[in-house]
Design an enzyme around this catalytic site. Structure first.
Site, PDB file in Angstrom:
ATOM      1  N   LEU A 154       0.842  -1.176  -0.023  1.00 23.22           N
ATOM      2  CA  LEU A 154       0.053  -0.103   0.011  1.00 23.22           C
ATOM      3  C   LEU A 154       0.877   1.364  -0.039  1.00 23.22           C
ATOM      4  O   LEU A 154       1.821   1.390   0.818  1.00 23.22           O
ATOM      5  CB  LEU A 154      -0.856  -0.033   1.240  1.00 23.22           C
ATOM      6  CG  LEU A 154      -2.156   1.100   1.319  1.00 23.22           C
ATOM      7  CD1 LEU A 154      -2.998   0.548   0.021  1.00 23.22           C
ATOM      8  CD2 LEU A 154      -2.868   0.622   2.479  1.00 23.22           C
ATOM      9  N   ASP A 155       0.685   2.053  -0.979  1.00 22.81           N
ATOM     10  CA  ASP A 155       1.544   3.316  -1.251  1.00 22.81           C
ATOM     11  C   ASP A 155       1.623   3.920   0.253  1.00 22.81           C
ATOM     12  O   ASP A 155       0.528   4.131   0.952  1.00 22.81           O
ATOM     13  CB  ASP A 155       0.891   4.220  -2.242  1.00 22.81           C
ATOM     14  CG  ASP A 155       1.170   3.611  -3.349  1.00 22.81           C
ATOM     15  OD1 ASP A 155       2.000   2.705  -3.749  1.00 22.81           O
ATOM     16  OD2 ASP A 155       0.515   4.193  -4.453  1.00 22.81           O
ATOM     17  N   PRO A 156       2.780   4.991   0.673  1.00 25.74           N
ATOM     18  CA  PRO A 156       2.876   5.684   1.793  1.00 25.74           C
ATOM     19  C   PRO A 156       1.774   6.841   1.641  1.00 25.74           C
ATOM     20  O   PRO A 156       1.119   7.231   2.718  1.00 25.74           O
ATOM     21  CB  PRO A 156       4.247   6.153   1.521  1.00 25.74           C
ATOM     22  CG  PRO A 156       5.028   5.461   0.782  1.00 25.74           C
ATOM     23  CD  PRO A 156       4.051   4.736  -0.157  1.00 25.74           C
TER      24      PRO A 156
END
Length: 302
Positions: free
Chosen positions: A47-49
């Site tokens: 999951l992207d930052p």
């Protein structure tokens, strides 16, 4: 400790940092004096930052199911801002294109129907995919031109969360359920282009990953609090929670022992497909049944 901790990942935290947070919680809860003494820990989907929401963390024997979680469908809520496109396709990047054009409600309804079902999608240059052994985002950050091949993904459903009032639309809130490998940032880029403008993602929240939803997710603060109170097991979903979508296959002690030794079972009255083999309340293996023959896909050391 064998099971799942579902984090409600905050903004700015990477998936690997989420794994580290769970390892620290396990250590603080007394499950190992040092990180190397702890159960195995891994995440079930990057999951992207700059995204928030459901991040499944597998603990112990559940790590053997992390690959199955990676292959699962995901649901996201996201916002597309029209008029500017960035190199990262989100709010963190540098603006690389602008357009004065804005879509209308009728245009949005027509275009979204074209993004349902199997589609071809080019991943963002700023992604964890590898190019000649290097991460694409490392190459992009170094100023290299990154060219990624188009891939086939499936958009199971996509809808507008709340259609703005009549007139030009500056931003659009959407909900989409997608297959593995789908990049929401690329989806937003392509929707904007299909609407005759450009755009980027300004907000992204994963509300479901496989069988796990926000209902079972906990914050980092709650995780740390449970660890210090030595109540971390209350945050742990059972290993079988990741397999609730397939039928259970009860086994006798002798059958369970045979599977644990890597043997196959024959003459089993069960439908073809994957099953969750159990002996009493103890998980034994994820198995594949075919014509009454049972073979182990993933065995659990429990």
């Amino acid at each position: 400790m064998h099971g799942w901790i579902i984090l409600d990942k905050p903004l700015g935290l990477g998936s690997t940092q989420g794994v580290s947070a769970v390892k620290r919680a396990l250590r603080d809860a007394g499950y190992g004096p040092k990180l190397r003494d702890l159960p195995k820990v891994g995440h079930g989907g990057t999951l992207d930052p700059l995204a928030t929401g459901v991040l499944p963390i597998a603990v112990g024997e559940a790590t053997k199911l992390a690959g199955r979680m990676l292959d699962s469908d995901k649901t996201y809520r996201f916002t597309i801002a029209f008029g500017t496109q960035t190199d990262t396709l989100d709010a963190e990047g540098r603006v690389i294109a602008t357009s004065p054009n804005r879509p209308t409600g009728d245009g949005v309804s027509h275009v979204l129907s074209r993004f349902t079902g199997p589609i071809d999608q080019v991943p963002p240059a700023f992604s964890a995919l590898k190019v000649d052994g290097e991460r694409a985002y490392d190459l992009a950050r170094a100023g290299a031109e990154v060219s990624l091949a188009s891939r086939s993904v499936t958009i199971h459903s996509i809808s507008v969360d709340a259609m703005p009032h009549e007139g030009p639309i500056d931003a659009l809130d959407c909900v989409a359920t997608v297959s593995k490998g789908t990049y929401i940032r690329s989806l937003a880029r392509d929707i904007a282009l299909a609407l005759g403008t450009v755009g980027h993602v300004t907000a992204l929240r994963r509300t479901r990953a496989g069988l796990f939803t926000l209902d079972s997710a906990i914050s980092l603060d709650k995780l740390a609090e449970a660890a210090k109170g030595r109540n971390l097991e209350h945050c742990l979903l059972p290993l079988r929670a990741g397999l609730d979508d397939i039928p259970a296959l009860p086994l006798s002690p002798g059958q369970a022992g045979a599977l644990r030794m890597g043997q196959t079972l024959t003459g089993i009255a069960a439908s073809d497909g994957q099953h969750f083999a159990i002996a009493g309340d103890t998980p034994v293996a994820l198995v594949e049944v075919s014509d009454g023959i049972v073979r182990v896909v993933r065995g659990f050391n429990l």
